[in-house]
Enzyme design. Structure first.
Site, short mmCIF file in Angstrom:
data_model
loop_
_atom_site.label_atom_id
_atom_site.label_comp_id
_atom_site.label_asym_id
_atom_site.label_seq_id
_atom_site.Cartn_x
_atom_site.Cartn_y
_atom_site.Cartn_z
CG ASP A 61 -1.81 1.14 1.39
OD1 ASP A 61 -2.09 1.81 0.38
OD2 ASP A 61 -2.24 1.41 2.53
CG LEU A 62 4.52 1.27 -0.98
CD1 LEU A 62 5.87 0.94 -1.60
CD2 LEU A 62 4.72 1.77 0.45
CE LYS A 63 -3.45 5.16 0.68
NZ LYS A 63 -2.79 4.35 1.74
CG ASP A 66 6.50 10.58 -9.67
OD1 ASP A 66 6.72 11.35 -10.63
OD2 ASP A 66 7.24 10.50 -8.67
CB ILE A 67 5.76 11.41 -14.62
CG1 ILE A 67 7.09 10.74 -14.29
CG2 ILE A 67 5.79 12.91 -14.29
CD1 ILE A 67 8.25 11.24 -15.16
CG ASN A 69 9.21 6.08 -17.60
OD1 ASN A 69 9.03 5.02 -18.21
ND2 ASN A 69 10.39 6.46 -17.16
CB THR A 120 -11.56 7.91 4.20
OG1 THR A 120 -10.36 7.35 4.72
CG2 THR A 120 -12.19 6.92 3.25
N GLY A 210 -6.86 -3.16 10.78
CA GLY A 210 -5.58 -3.02 11.47
C GLY A 210 -5.71 -3.28 12.94
NE ARG A 211 -5.75 1.88 14.49
CZ ARG A 211 -6.17 3.13 14.36
NH1 ARG A 211 -5.79 4.04 15.23
NH2 ARG A 211 -6.94 3.47 13.34
O1 C5P Z 1 -6.14 0.19 12.43
P1 C5P Z 1 -7.11 0.42 11.31
O2 C5P Z 1 -8.06 -0.73 11.09
O3 C5P Z 1 -7.82 1.75 11.43
O4 C5P Z 1 -6.18 0.47 10.02
C1 C5P Z 1 -6.68 0.78 8.77
C2 C5P Z 1 -5.61 0.74 7.74
O5 C5P Z 1 -6.16 1.21 6.50
C3 C5P Z 1 -4.41 1.64 8.02
O6 C5P Z 1 -3.27 0.97 7.47
C4 C5P Z 1 -4.71 2.89 7.25
O7 C5P Z 1 -3.55 3.55 6.82
C5 C5P Z 1 -5.46 2.33 6.07
N1 C5P Z 1 -6.36 3.28 5.42
C6 C5P Z 1 -7.41 3.91 6.08
N2 C5P Z 1 -8.22 4.77 5.41
C7 C5P Z 1 -8.00 5.00 4.13
C8 C5P Z 1 -6.97 4.37 3.45
C9 C5P Z 1 -6.17 3.49 4.14
O8 C5P Z 1 -7.64 3.70 7.24
N3 C5P Z 1 -8.80 5.82 3.49
#
Ligand code: C5P
Length: 233
Positions: A61-63, A66-67, A69, A120, A210-211
Protein backbone atom coordinates in the site's frame (compact mmCIF):
# COMPACT_ATOMS: atom_id res chain seq x y z
CA UNK A 1 -6.37 -23.80 -4.93
CA UNK A 2 -5.01 -20.56 -3.43
CA UNK A 3 -7.22 -19.44 -0.55
CA UNK A 4 -8.85 -16.06 -1.06
CA UNK A 5 -9.19 -14.57 2.43
CA UNK A 6 -11.39 -11.50 2.66
CA UNK A 7 -9.50 -9.96 5.56
CA UNK A 8 -6.31 -7.99 4.98
CA UNK A 9 -4.44 -7.26 8.21
CA UNK A 10 -2.76 -3.82 8.16
CA UNK A 11 0.76 -4.24 9.54
CA UNK A 12 1.11 -0.67 10.82
CA UNK A 13 4.33 -1.14 12.79
CA UNK A 14 7.51 0.95 13.00
CA UNK A 15 9.87 -2.01 12.49
CA UNK A 16 10.06 -5.51 11.06
CA UNK A 17 10.37 -7.30 14.43
CA UNK A 18 6.91 -6.50 15.88
CA UNK A 19 5.34 -7.06 12.46
CA UNK A 20 6.92 -10.51 12.20
CA UNK A 21 5.99 -11.32 15.81
CA UNK A 22 2.34 -10.79 14.89
CA UNK A 23 2.63 -12.57 11.55
CA UNK A 24 3.97 -15.68 13.30
CA UNK A 25 0.64 -15.89 15.11
CA UNK A 26 -1.46 -15.48 11.95
CA UNK A 27 -2.16 -17.85 9.08
CA UNK A 28 -1.86 -17.16 5.33
CA UNK A 29 -4.97 -19.27 4.73
CA UNK A 30 -7.00 -16.87 6.84
CA UNK A 31 -5.72 -13.39 6.03
CA UNK A 32 -3.68 -11.33 3.62
CA UNK A 33 -1.26 -8.66 4.92
CA UNK A 34 -0.95 -4.96 4.09
CA UNK A 35 2.42 -3.22 4.20
CA UNK A 36 2.11 0.56 4.13
CA UNK A 37 4.44 3.52 3.91
CA UNK A 38 5.76 3.48 7.48
CA UNK A 39 6.73 -0.18 7.65
CA UNK A 40 8.03 -0.23 4.08
CA UNK A 41 10.17 2.86 4.66
CA UNK A 42 11.64 1.32 7.78
CA UNK A 43 11.92 -2.36 6.87
CA UNK A 44 12.08 -2.23 3.07
CA UNK A 45 11.63 -4.76 0.30
CA UNK A 46 13.34 -7.54 2.29
CA UNK A 47 10.43 -7.69 4.73
CA UNK A 48 7.92 -7.83 1.88
CA UNK A 49 9.83 -10.74 0.36
CA UNK A 50 9.91 -12.48 3.74
CA UNK A 51 6.12 -12.18 4.08
CA UNK A 52 5.60 -13.45 0.55
CA UNK A 53 8.02 -16.31 1.32
CA UNK A 54 5.90 -17.23 4.35
CA UNK A 55 3.00 -17.81 1.97
CA UNK A 56 1.03 -14.61 2.58
CA UNK A 57 -0.71 -12.52 0.00
CA UNK A 58 0.80 -9.07 0.43
CA UNK A 59 -0.91 -5.79 -0.46
CA UNK A 60 1.85 -3.20 -0.92
CA UNK A 61 0.00 0.00 0.00
CA UNK A 62 2.38 2.69 -1.23
CA UNK A 63 -0.21 4.70 -3.23
CA UNK A 64 2.10 5.63 -6.09
CA UNK A 65 1.44 9.06 -7.67
CA UNK A 66 4.00 10.43 -10.14
CA UNK A 67 4.60 10.72 -13.88
CA UNK A 68 3.46 7.66 -15.86
CA UNK A 69 6.94 6.27 -16.52
CA UNK A 70 7.96 6.47 -12.86
CA UNK A 71 4.74 4.89 -11.57
CA UNK A 72 4.90 2.09 -14.15
CA UNK A 73 8.47 1.32 -13.08
CA UNK A 74 7.53 1.40 -9.37
CA UNK A 75 4.64 -1.03 -9.98
CA UNK A 76 7.00 -3.28 -11.90
CA UNK A 77 9.41 -3.20 -8.93
CA UNK A 78 6.52 -4.10 -6.59
CA UNK A 79 5.58 -7.02 -8.82
CA UNK A 80 9.20 -8.25 -8.65
CA UNK A 81 8.71 -8.59 -4.87
CA UNK A 82 5.90 -11.05 -5.52
CA UNK A 83 3.11 -8.92 -4.05
CA UNK A 84 -0.54 -9.80 -4.59
CA UNK A 85 -1.85 -6.24 -4.81
CA UNK A 86 -0.35 -2.80 -5.44
CA UNK A 87 -1.96 0.63 -5.62
CA UNK A 88 -1.69 4.07 -7.20
CA UNK A 89 -3.63 7.34 -6.82
CA UNK A 90 -6.39 7.65 -9.42
CA UNK A 91 -5.83 11.42 -9.38
CA UNK A 92 -2.51 10.73 -11.15
CA UNK A 93 -4.70 10.49 -14.24
CA UNK A 94 -5.61 8.09 -16.98
CA UNK A 95 -2.20 7.98 -18.69
CA UNK A 96 -0.45 7.23 -15.42
CA UNK A 97 -2.84 4.38 -14.61
CA UNK A 98 -2.67 2.98 -18.15
CA UNK A 99 1.13 3.03 -18.08
CA UNK A 100 1.11 1.03 -14.83
CA UNK A 101 -1.43 -1.45 -16.16
CA UNK A 102 0.44 -1.93 -19.45
CA UNK A 103 3.73 -2.53 -17.64
CA UNK A 104 2.16 -5.16 -15.37
CA UNK A 105 0.31 -6.80 -18.27
CA UNK A 106 3.64 -8.05 -19.60
CA UNK A 107 3.80 -10.47 -16.62
CA UNK A 108 2.34 -13.94 -16.47
CA UNK A 109 0.98 -13.40 -12.95
CA UNK A 110 0.58 -9.65 -12.47
CA UNK A 111 -0.49 -8.32 -9.08
CA UNK A 112 -3.94 -6.77 -8.76
CA UNK A 113 -3.61 -3.07 -9.59
CA UNK A 114 -6.02 -0.83 -7.74
CA UNK A 115 -6.41 2.91 -7.27
CA UNK A 116 -7.12 5.18 -4.33
CA UNK A 117 -9.93 7.57 -5.27
CA UNK A 118 -10.38 10.15 -2.50
CA UNK A 119 -8.57 9.73 0.81
CA UNK A 120 -11.20 9.23 3.49
CA UNK A 121 -9.44 11.89 5.56
CA UNK A 122 -10.58 14.55 3.05
CA UNK A 123 -13.99 16.19 3.43
CA UNK A 124 -15.86 18.61 1.19
CA UNK A 125 -13.96 21.66 2.51
CA UNK A 126 -10.58 19.99 1.99
CA UNK A 127 -11.54 19.19 -1.61
CA UNK A 128 -12.73 22.76 -2.20
CA UNK A 129 -9.40 24.05 -0.90
CA UNK A 130 -7.50 22.09 -3.54
CA UNK A 131 -9.79 23.35 -6.29
CA UNK A 132 -12.24 20.48 -6.47
CA UNK A 133 -15.87 21.62 -6.20
CA UNK A 134 -17.30 18.06 -6.14
CA UNK A 135 -18.85 16.38 -3.14
CA UNK A 136 -16.52 13.57 -1.96
CA UNK A 137 -18.86 10.81 -3.20
CA UNK A 138 -19.22 12.41 -6.65
CA UNK A 139 -15.45 12.62 -6.88
CA UNK A 140 -15.05 9.01 -5.75
CA UNK A 141 -17.45 7.89 -8.48
CA UNK A 142 -15.74 10.01 -11.13
CA UNK A 143 -12.30 8.62 -10.24
CA UNK A 144 -13.67 5.07 -9.95
CA UNK A 145 -15.07 5.33 -13.51
CA UNK A 146 -11.72 6.67 -14.73
CA UNK A 147 -9.91 3.81 -12.96
CA UNK A 148 -12.16 1.26 -14.65
CA UNK A 149 -11.75 2.94 -18.04
CA UNK A 150 -7.96 2.78 -17.59
CA UNK A 151 -8.28 -1.00 -17.18
CA UNK A 152 -7.32 -1.32 -13.51
CA UNK A 153 -8.75 -4.05 -11.31
CA UNK A 154 -10.50 -1.92 -8.70
CA UNK A 155 -10.29 0.77 -6.07
CA UNK A 156 -9.80 1.45 -2.38
CA UNK A 157 -12.83 3.20 -0.91
CA UNK A 158 -14.68 3.78 2.32
CA UNK A 159 -17.19 1.03 3.10
CA UNK A 160 -19.75 3.84 3.20
CA UNK A 161 -19.09 4.47 -0.49
CA UNK A 162 -18.98 0.80 -1.50
CA UNK A 163 -22.67 0.35 -2.34
CA UNK A 164 -22.77 3.38 -4.65
CA UNK A 165 -19.52 2.35 -6.36
CA UNK A 166 -20.74 -1.23 -6.80
CA UNK A 167 -24.02 -0.02 -8.34
CA UNK A 168 -22.19 2.26 -10.74
CA UNK A 169 -19.19 0.07 -11.66
CA UNK A 170 -20.84 -3.36 -11.62
CA UNK A 171 -19.64 -6.77 -10.51
CA UNK A 172 -16.05 -7.84 -11.05
CA UNK A 173 -14.52 -4.48 -10.05
CA UNK A 174 -12.51 -5.09 -6.88
CA UNK A 175 -13.46 -2.94 -3.87
CA UNK A 176 -11.02 -2.80 -0.96
CA UNK A 177 -12.31 -1.05 2.15
CA UNK A 178 -10.48 0.14 5.27
CA UNK A 179 -12.53 1.66 8.10
CA UNK A 180 -13.89 -1.71 9.18
CA UNK A 181 -14.61 -2.57 12.80
CA UNK A 182 -16.13 -5.79 14.13
CA UNK A 183 -19.21 -5.17 16.25
CA UNK A 184 -17.21 -5.54 19.48
CA UNK A 185 -14.17 -3.35 18.66
CA UNK A 186 -13.25 0.21 19.63
CA UNK A 187 -13.64 2.68 16.81
CA UNK A 188 -10.30 4.45 17.52
CA UNK A 189 -9.59 7.37 15.19
CA UNK A 190 -11.65 5.93 12.34
CA UNK A 191 -14.75 8.12 12.35
CA UNK A 192 -16.82 6.50 9.67
CA UNK A 193 -16.76 2.74 10.12
CA UNK A 194 -18.78 -0.33 9.21
CA UNK A 195 -18.78 -3.88 10.50
CA UNK A 196 -17.26 -6.60 8.28
CA UNK A 197 -20.69 -8.02 7.57
CA UNK A 198 -22.14 -4.66 6.51
CA UNK A 199 -19.08 -3.78 4.41
CA UNK A 200 -19.35 -7.07 2.49
CA UNK A 201 -23.12 -6.60 2.08
CA UNK A 202 -22.39 -3.15 0.64
CA UNK A 203 -20.20 -4.75 -2.03
CA UNK A 204 -16.68 -4.79 -0.57
CA UNK A 205 -14.43 -7.67 -1.70
CA UNK A 206 -11.56 -7.23 0.76
CA UNK A 207 -11.58 -5.66 4.22
CA UNK A 208 -8.48 -3.90 5.54
CA UNK A 209 -8.44 -4.25 9.32
CA UNK A 210 -5.58 -3.02 11.47
CA UNK A 211 -5.78 -2.27 15.17
CA UNK A 212 -8.77 -4.47 16.06
CA UNK A 213 -6.43 -7.37 15.21
CA UNK A 214 -2.91 -5.97 15.71
CA UNK A 215 -3.67 -4.40 19.10
CA UNK A 216 -5.68 -7.34 20.44
CA UNK A 217 -4.30 -9.41 23.31
CA UNK A 218 -5.09 -12.47 21.20
CA UNK A 219 -4.80 -11.46 17.52
CA UNK A 220 -5.90 -14.86 16.24
CA UNK A 221 -9.07 -14.70 18.31
CA UNK A 222 -9.67 -11.16 17.05
CA UNK A 223 -9.18 -12.35 13.48
CA UNK A 224 -11.64 -15.17 14.16
CA UNK A 225 -14.20 -12.66 15.46
CA UNK A 226 -13.87 -10.71 12.21
CA UNK A 227 -14.05 -13.89 10.13
CA UNK A 228 -17.31 -14.92 11.76
CA UNK A 229 -18.80 -11.74 10.35
CA UNK A 230 -17.51 -12.50 6.84
CA UNK A 231 -19.33 -15.82 6.62
CA UNK A 232 -22.66 -16.01 4.93
CA UNK A 233 -25.56 -16.58 7.28
O1 C5P B 1 -6.14 0.19 12.43
P1 C5P B 1 -7.11 0.42 11.31
O2 C5P B 1 -8.06 -0.73 11.09
O3 C5P B 1 -7.82 1.75 11.43
O4 C5P B 1 -6.18 0.47 10.02
C1 C5P B 1 -6.68 0.78 8.77
C2 C5P B 1 -5.61 0.74 7.74
O5 C5P B 1 -6.16 1.21 6.50
C3 C5P B 1 -4.41 1.64 8.02
O6 C5P B 1 -3.27 0.97 7.47
C4 C5P B 1 -4.71 2.89 7.25
O7 C5P B 1 -3.55 3.55 6.82
C5 C5P B 1 -5.46 2.33 6.07
N1 C5P B 1 -6.36 3.28 5.42
C6 C5P B 1 -7.41 3.91 6.08
N2 C5P B 1 -8.22 4.77 5.41
C7 C5P B 1 -8.00 5.00 4.13
C8 C5P B 1 -6.97 4.37 3.45
C9 C5P B 1 -6.17 3.49 4.14
O8 C5P B 1 -7.64 3.70 7.24
N3 C5P B 1 -8.80 5.82 3.49
Amino acid sequence: MTPDPKIVVALDYPAAAPALALVERLDPGRCALKVGKELFTRAGPALVETLVGLGYRVFLDLKFHDIPNTVAAACDAAADLGVWMVNVHASGGRRMMEAARERLAARTQPPLLIAVTVLTSLDRDDLAEIGCPDEPLARVLRLARLTQAAGLDGIVCSPLEAAAVRRELGAGFVLVTPGVRPGSAAVGDQKRVMTPRDALAAGADYLVIGRPITAAADPLAALAACEVETRED
